[in-house]
Design an enzyme around this catalytic site. Structure first.
Site, PDB file in Angstrom:
ATOM      1  N   ASP B  52       0.818  -1.218   0.000  1.00 27.08           N
ATOM      2  CA  ASP B  52       0.000   0.000   0.000  1.00 27.08           C
ATOM      3  C   ASP B  52       0.853   1.271   0.000  1.00 27.08           C
ATOM      4  O   ASP B  52       2.045   1.224   0.296  1.00 27.08           O
ATOM      5  CB  ASP B  52      -0.865   0.023   1.269  1.00 27.08           C
ATOM      6  CG  ASP B  52      -2.140  -0.784   1.097  1.00 27.08           C
ATOM      7  OD1 ASP B  52      -2.602  -0.924  -0.050  1.00 27.08           O
ATOM      8  OD2 ASP B  52      -2.661  -1.279   2.120  1.00 27.08           O
ATOM      9  N   TYR B 110       7.339  -9.530   7.570  1.00 31.16           N
ATOM     10  CA  TYR B 110       7.047  -8.099   7.686  1.00 31.16           C
ATOM     11  C   TYR B 110       7.527  -7.601   9.045  1.00 31.16           C
ATOM     12  O   TYR B 110       7.590  -8.356  10.020  1.00 31.16           O
ATOM     13  CB  TYR B 110       5.536  -7.847   7.609  1.00 31.16           C
ATOM     14  CG  TYR B 110       4.962  -7.829   6.212  1.00 31.16           C
ATOM     15  CD1 TYR B 110       4.910  -6.649   5.489  1.00 31.16           C
ATOM     16  CD2 TYR B 110       4.458  -8.983   5.638  1.00 31.16           C
ATOM     17  CE1 TYR B 110       4.363  -6.622   4.215  1.00 31.16           C
ATOM     18  CE2 TYR B 110       3.912  -8.972   4.359  1.00 31.16           C
ATOM     19  CZ  TYR B 110       3.868  -7.776   3.654  1.00 31.16           C
ATOM     20  OH  TYR B 110       3.325  -7.751   2.391  1.00 31.16           O
TER      21      TYR B 110
END
Lengths: 249, 249
Positions: B52, B110
């Protein structure tokens, strides 16, 4: 009237250094404007370290005098609402009326960050010097030890500085290596630093790391008091003023 | 014709995310342009993770097909000369012609960074979420343990995602705390993540850290499969895709 001390952190990327200059944006000019707007007085802060363009700080120090009724500890909150995101006041407090951060005995700690790997890391593009060649960190550590103590650091001072003496005392120096990112950090604490001194020490340690200089030659370079003997000045963006401690006697 | 794989790092601050979109600058569009200019072909890369806007990466992965004679390993050097400083290719190599990074079994890691102290740190303004209140990291660690293993993570998926199944397997999760800067890092490895999953897990762990949720309630939240039960979606800028490992069997 009271004197307020600010601990100021900033990312120096977007500023022409600390010191106020006509026609460009500096950390000092942005601070002056924020404090003046907050207090309604015409205020000029006095800084401890006039860092160069591109140099960063976690804890630079500035003072100013004000008749404002805002409690000393609240200046940090009030100023942070008026400052851009890349300048943040970490602390505010009242100090004695004759306290001046530039003419006070203190310990300063600087940190220089090198990213040593095959390719640069985007997140460090403004806060570290990238070097892709092999660096021998063990040799850099041996060389670093030679700087500790009181020395005439004339060989590690850029031309143009006006100082009474080029003797300074380095209390501590350490080199930290983080393998995963290839990050090398040189941290140095002393009673004061000459113009570009940390960047020239770093440039000299980089020559040692590359193998161009031997650690054993560093004491001679210091003794020479000749700028031409030391390594080049490492780029500004890798340098950060970590802290200034005024609690020394 | 050969298929080249790139390991791509970027600071996502200045991009409208990975995926190409009309009228805005994305990481994918900048990569397409650089690869096309280099090869003289009209190239569209295929990415592993469509991160994103504002999300960063150390090791996202993209592939493309080319007839260029440039050796596979040299694409990294050649592309880095044509890319802006906030996008850097860390590695390039040839892969099998049928390898597609989005439809391959893999492990992704992540990292989410929180700066937890009284005032923000300027250098983390684009790469961490700042929170000034007290966080109980011990409780956050207890809560994190509940996510490990194979679960239906429907409660941790933003609306609008089109996926066959919301079952994912989290292999590992750790929370690292650095006291001096007040930095908390949540690192999570799994076989894949739903839309906004790491940011919703982080938002839920933040509620636990604040004391709004107890660690013991996390298994129920997972079991509910109800997005309304989990915490809010933590801001994009704290998230970084660390690595994608395709070597699993």
């Amino acid at each position: 009237m009271k004197r307020i001390m600010l601990v100021v952190s900033y990312d120096g990327t977007n500023y022409h250094g600390w010191q106020i200059q006509p026609g460009v944006i500096t950390v000092e000019s942005v601070l002056n404007e924020a404090v003046s707007r907050l207090t309604g007085e015409q205020i000029q802060v006095a800084g401890a370290s006039r860092t160069d363009a591109g140099v960063h700080a976690l804890g630079n120090v500035a003072v100013f005098d004000t008749c404002s009724r805002i409690p000393a500890e609240k200046f940090s909150y009030a100023l942070n609402q008026r400052l851009p995101e890349d300048i943040v006041i970490q602390e505010s407090k009242e100090v004695q009326a004759d306290f001046h951060p530039r003419y006070c005995k203190c310990r300063k700690t600087y940190e220089y960050t090198i990213i040593n790997r095959r390719f640069p890391l985007p997140e460090y593009r403004n806060t570290a010097f990238f070097y892709y060649g092999k660096l021998n960190v063990g040799k850099m550590r041996s060389a670093a030890a030679a700087f500790i103590g009181e020395h005439d650091f004339a060989a590690f001072c850029s031309a143009g500085a006006q100082v009474k003496t080029t003797v300074r005392n380095i209390y501590d120096m350490e080199i930290e290596e983080e393998q995963a990112e290839g990050r090398i950090r040189i941290r140095v604490t002393g009673n004061g630093f000459l113009y570009n001194m940390v960047r020239i020490i770093t440039g000299t340690l980089l020559e040692v790391g590359k193998g161009t200089l031997e650690p054993e030659s560093v004491p001679q370079i210091i003794a020479s008091c000749n700028r031409g003997e030391a390594g080049p000045t490492a780029p500004a963006k890798g340098l950060k003023l970590l802290s200034i401690n005024f609690d020394t006697d």
